[in-house]
Design a protein around this motif. Sequence first.
Motif, PDB file in Angstrom:
ATOM      1  N   MET A   1     -11.089  -6.988  25.927  1.00  0.00           N
ATOM      2  CA  MET A   1     -11.653  -7.221  27.273  1.00  0.00           C
ATOM      3  C   MET A   1     -12.816  -8.209  27.165  1.00  0.00           C
ATOM      4  N   ARG A   5     -19.293 -14.208  33.234  1.00  0.00           N
ATOM      5  CA  ARG A   5     -20.306 -14.307  34.295  1.00  0.00           C
ATOM      6  C   ARG A   5     -20.286 -15.746  34.795  1.00  0.00           C
ATOM      7  N   GLU A  44     -18.707 -11.719  38.510  1.00  0.00           N
ATOM      8  CA  GLU A  44     -18.365 -11.064  37.248  1.00  0.00           C
ATOM      9  C   GLU A  44     -16.859 -10.861  37.225  1.00  0.00           C
ATOM     10  N   ILE A  45     -16.202 -11.484  36.269  1.00  0.00           N
ATOM     11  CA  ILE A  45     -14.740 -11.427  36.177  1.00  0.00           C
ATOM     12  C   ILE A  45     -14.365 -10.796  34.841  1.00  0.00           C
ATOM     13  N   ARG A  46     -13.580  -9.727  34.894  1.00  0.00           N
ATOM     14  CA  ARG A  46     -13.125  -9.069  33.667  1.00  0.00           C
ATOM     15  C   ARG A  46     -11.681  -9.452  33.396  1.00  0.00           C
ATOM     16  N   LEU A  47     -11.440  -9.792  32.135  1.00  0.00           N
ATOM     17  CA  LEU A  47     -10.132 -10.286  31.713  1.00  0.00           C
ATOM     18  C   LEU A  47      -9.612  -9.456  30.556  1.00  0.00           C
ATOM     19  N   ASP A  48      -8.327  -9.117  30.602  1.00  0.00           N
ATOM     20  CA  ASP A  48      -7.684  -8.560  29.418  1.00  0.00           C
ATOM     21  C   ASP A  48      -7.608  -9.628  28.338  1.00  0.00           C
TER      22      ASP A  48
ATOM     23  N   GLU B  32      -2.846 -13.235  35.598  1.00  0.00           N
ATOM     24  CA  GLU B  32      -2.592 -11.793  35.621  1.00  0.00           C
ATOM     25  C   GLU B  32      -3.553 -11.038  34.708  1.00  0.00           C
ATOM     26  N   ALA B  33      -4.216 -11.733  33.792  1.00  0.00           N
ATOM     27  CA  ALA B  33      -5.131 -11.064  32.870  1.00  0.00           C
ATOM     28  C   ALA B  33      -6.405 -10.578  33.556  1.00  0.00           C
ATOM     29  N   VAL B  34      -6.650 -11.048  34.786  1.00  0.00           N
ATOM     30  CA  VAL B  34      -7.871 -10.648  35.486  1.00  0.00           C
ATOM     31  C   VAL B  34      -7.738  -9.198  35.942  1.00  0.00           C
ATOM     32  N   THR B  35      -8.684  -8.352  35.531  1.00  0.00           N
ATOM     33  CA  THR B  35      -8.605  -6.934  35.879  1.00  0.00           C
ATOM     34  C   THR B  35      -9.657  -6.520  36.900  1.00  0.00           C
ATOM     35  N   ASP B  36     -10.689  -7.333  37.080  1.00  0.00           N
ATOM     36  CA  ASP B  36     -11.735  -6.964  38.037  1.00  0.00           C
ATOM     37  C   ASP B  36     -12.537  -8.203  38.403  1.00  0.00           C
ATOM     38  N   VAL B  37     -12.905  -8.285  39.681  1.00  0.00           N
ATOM     39  CA  VAL B  37     -13.799  -9.354  40.136  1.00  0.00           C
ATOM     40  C   VAL B  37     -14.859  -8.713  41.020  1.00  0.00           C
ATOM     41  N   ARG B  38     -16.111  -8.982  40.720  1.00  0.00           N
ATOM     42  CA  ARG B  38     -17.219  -8.526  41.565  1.00  0.00           C
ATOM     43  C   ARG B  38     -18.021  -9.759  41.957  1.00  0.00           C
ATOM     44  N   ILE B  39     -18.377  -9.854  43.215  1.00  0.00           N
ATOM     45  CA  ILE B  39     -19.047 -11.052  43.707  1.00  0.00           C
ATOM     46  C   ILE B  39     -20.452 -10.721  44.183  1.00  0.00           C
TER      47      ILE B  39
END
Lengths: 84, 84
Positions: A1, A5, A44-48, B32-39
């Motif tokens: 993961m 930012r 904030e973007i989370r990526l596998d 598709e690897a994106v699991t979360d986005v917070r703005i």
Amino acid sequence: MILARVYVTLKPAVNDPQGLTVMGGLHSLGYEAVTDVRIGKYMEIRLDGDDPDVAERAIAEMCDQLLANPVIEDFRFVLEPQDG
Amino acid sequence: MILARVYVTLKPAVNDPQGLTVMGGLHSLGYEAVTDVRIGKYMEIRLDGDDPDVAERAIAEMCDQLLANPVIEDFRFVLEPQDG
């Protein structure tokens, strides 16, 4: 993961009416020392995945395609590996 | 002159429909690897004066009073002395 930012800011030559409005509000509250306010976005973007090179290319593409308007905005980002 | 970089983010328990929409857009583009986005918001505030303690108190007050909604948002900031 991986956590990216992402900071999206207006280019320096672009007017920022939202920033001017906030500056006016701060002056109204008595913060006369404020000389400039510029407002941008923080994401904030989370990526596998764990490959920072792959993530860096993907995030740069996302910024170009969706997250920023390259005509009026600049972007920069930092990547942080995350546990789990 | 002091530059304050202010980051305002939604508290973790608060829903972020804008982030969900952006995540949907990124998935549609094939990321598709994106699991979360917070703005959140990113602000650059320039202040007259050179005293970092005064600036720190002022910026924290501005965040409480105007820049962030303390019910649903957190804020943090860093100060940088500027020439001129």
